[in-house]
Scaffold this active site. Structure first.
Site, mmCIF file in Angstrom:
data_model
loop_
_atom_site.group_PDB
_atom_site.id
_atom_site.type_symbol
_atom_site.label_atom_id
_atom_site.label_comp_id
_atom_site.label_asym_id
_atom_site.label_seq_id
_atom_site.Cartn_x
_atom_site.Cartn_y
_atom_site.Cartn_z
ATOM 1 N N CYS A 1 41.881 80.149 42.122
ATOM 2 C CA CYS A 1 41.871 81.182 41.083
ATOM 3 C C CYS A 1 42.350 82.516 41.652
ATOM 4 C CB CYS A 1 40.464 81.337 40.519
ATOM 5 S SG CYS A 1 39.278 81.964 41.732
ATOM 6 N N ALA B 1 40.416 83.808 44.544
ATOM 7 C CA ALA B 1 40.755 83.150 45.807
ATOM 8 C C ALA B 1 42.006 83.749 46.414
ATOM 9 C CB ALA B 1 40.942 81.648 45.578
ATOM 10 N N ARG C 1 39.055 79.721 55.847
ATOM 11 C CA ARG C 1 40.490 79.647 56.138
ATOM 12 C C ARG C 1 40.829 79.825 57.615
ATOM 13 N NH1 ARG C 1 44.683 80.133 52.741
ATOM 14 N NH2 ARG C 1 45.644 81.834 53.870
ATOM 15 N N HIS D 1 47.169 87.095 44.456
ATOM 16 C CA HIS D 1 48.025 87.708 45.483
ATOM 17 C C HIS D 1 48.679 88.968 44.925
ATOM 18 C CE1 HIS D 1 48.799 83.225 46.679
ATOM 19 N NE2 HIS D 1 47.640 83.646 47.181
#
Length: 482
Positions: free
Chosen positions: A58, A61, A92, A191
């Site tokens: 999403c 994220a 990550r 992003h």
């Protein structure tokens, strides 16, 4: 199956399982690469089909987990219920140098832990109190980001007002990131949103925030590494390579990076972007605002490393170009020896990939350097320009898929019979239970780095270990059982 026609027929066969409307929608997102075509020919960046299991994330994220989260000396607050922060906690492997809890906070989880009363009465006061507490507990932090979760957007909390007030009180940047998970169709919008907060909340005050290193003077060879998140330590060998050819890296944004490096970025002569999908927005802005050019580079496998070093060096003078050739010549014998060692065990092995960001195309040449063949690849959240960039990396007949469902991926694997699946954690155990060797390509399956000349040796070893592990001889994949 080897021909374009055969693989198009396979796509039609797999999609037959869907109702007509779903079949029509998904058919636009799966294609076969044809010779001389500059585009893979798939639709992308659209909503997932309802009821189909997608691997996408999403907007939260994308903003918190990818762009802002690796900035190590800032505190990143997951503003909302505890679950989003918990499940994105240190997943990550963004490596960093620092003392966790003192001057670095990358592997810590900060949440406003929304409860029912916060939904009813709002969470602004709680957020303000939380920032005060964090300032007392972690005085060496260099600022705060507020990543809002879905309920915050639904109830209309004014995180921008809180950010402005707390930035004024603390004298540190407090950056509100409106990345509620329901925004957009995937993590890709997150992003973009995070890039926009850099544009709107950071760069306008960069001169005020910036702390120049002692004796620092801008130079002709200053570059930024943009969009390398240092997963498994990837950014470190990349930086060493750039420095070895004579460039000076003044900022890593954001893997192992600091907030000061973020505000150093306008001083560089060139932005070198690794993950184009997640950070092209801020690079394009800096090109317009500051006249800083940018280019995408690929440090996966010796063939692409050499190509990228030459492309980067061509942006500078003959001194850098000569050093780039020296570095390539220095490492080539070692790379030839590594390729020869592992080719004997990996030659002709077939790979199917499905990852996010840049990897569905960037990793292809590393497999090719080992004599392996990528027969299928695709993106979780790619856009049209990603698929255009992919065409130059793949061979005719490669199956290209966008936002592939679990059913589609499994059926393609059964028919194409790859020797290795390279995808994400959600797919890992499904394919291992199908007796298929698997490498987790989001965080390198707890290995890495894979970038640069040093990383290629690790990559080659890991692919060999995955495919030639003797345990696979104890079980058979579905097509062998049949």
């Amino acid at each position: 199956m080897t021909t374009v026609e055969d693989r198009k027929a396979l796509i039609d066969e797999v999609l037959e399982a869907y109702p007509d409307k779903a079949k029509k929608l998904r058919a636009k997102h799966i294609s076969v690469q044809e010779a001389e075509k500059a585009d893979c020919g798939v639709k992308s960046n659209k909503k997932s089909v309802p009821g189909v299991m997608t691997t996408r994330g999403c907007a939260y994220a994308g903003a918190k987990g990818v762009v802002w989260g690796p900035v190590k000396d800032m505190i990143h607050i997951s503003h909302g219920p505890v679950g989003c922060g918990y499940y994105s906690w240190s997943g990550r492997r963004n490596y960093y140098v620092g003392t966790t809890g003192v001057d670095s906070f990358g592997t810590m989880q900060f949440t406003s832990d929304f409860q029912e009363r916060d939904i009813v009465f709002g969470g602004d006061k709680k957020l303000a109190k939380l920032i005060d507490e964090l300032e007392d507990l972690f005085p060496l932090s260099q600022g705060t980001t507020i990543e809002s979760e879905c309920p915050v957007g639904l109830i209309g909390d004014d995180i921008e007002a809180v950010a402005r007030a707390k930035a004024k009180e603390t004298g540190k940047p407090v950056i509100p990131v409106r990345c509620e998970g329901f925004r957009g169709v995937s993590q890709s919008l997150g992003h973009h949103i995070a890039n926009d907060t850099v544009r709107d909340w950071v760069l306008p005050k960069a001169d005020d925030y910036r702390k120049l290193p002692e004796g620092f003077e801008p130079g002709p060879y200053d570059v930024n590494i943009i969009g390398d998140y240092n997963i498994g330590g990837d950014a470190w060998p990349s930086r060493l390579l750039l420095e070895e050819i004579g460039l000076r890296v003044i900022s890593q944004f954001s893997g192992d990076g600091t907030f000061n490096e973020v505000v150093m970025t306008p001083l560089a002569k060139l932005n070198l972007i690794h993950c184009y999908r997640s950070m092209n927005y801020i690079c394009r802005f800096m090109e317009e605002k500051y006249g800083i050019g940018w280019l995408e580079y690929n440090f996966f496998g010796p063939t692409q490393i050499a190509k990228s070093l030459r492309k980067i060096a061509a942006q500078f003078d003959e001194t850098i170009q000569a050093k780039a050739e020296e570095v390539i010549a220095k490492y080539q014998p070692r790379m030839d020896a590594i390729a020869a060692k592992y080719r004997a065990r990996l030659e002709g092995k077939k790979v199917m990939m499905m990852v996010g960001g840049l990897r569905p195309r960037h990793v292809v040449p590393a497999f090719t350097d080992l004599g392996m063949e990528v027969i299928g690849t695709g993106y979780e959240f790619g856009h049209g320009d990603d698929y255009k960039r992919t065409a130059e990396y793949v061979n005719e007949g490669t199956v290209i898929y966008d936002d592939i469902s679990g059913y589609e991926f499994e059926e393609f694997a059964k028919e194409l019979k790859p020797d290795l699946i390279a995808a994400g954690i959600k797919e890992k155990y499904v394919f291992q239970k199908m007796a298929l060797p698997f490498r987790q390509m989001h965080s390198w399956d707890y290995s890495g780095p894979y970038h640069g000349y040093d990383g290629f040796e690790v990559f080659a070893r890991d692919m060999d270990l995955a495919i030639n592990n003797p345990t696979w001889g104890l079980i058979n994949p579905p097509w062998q059982e049949a």
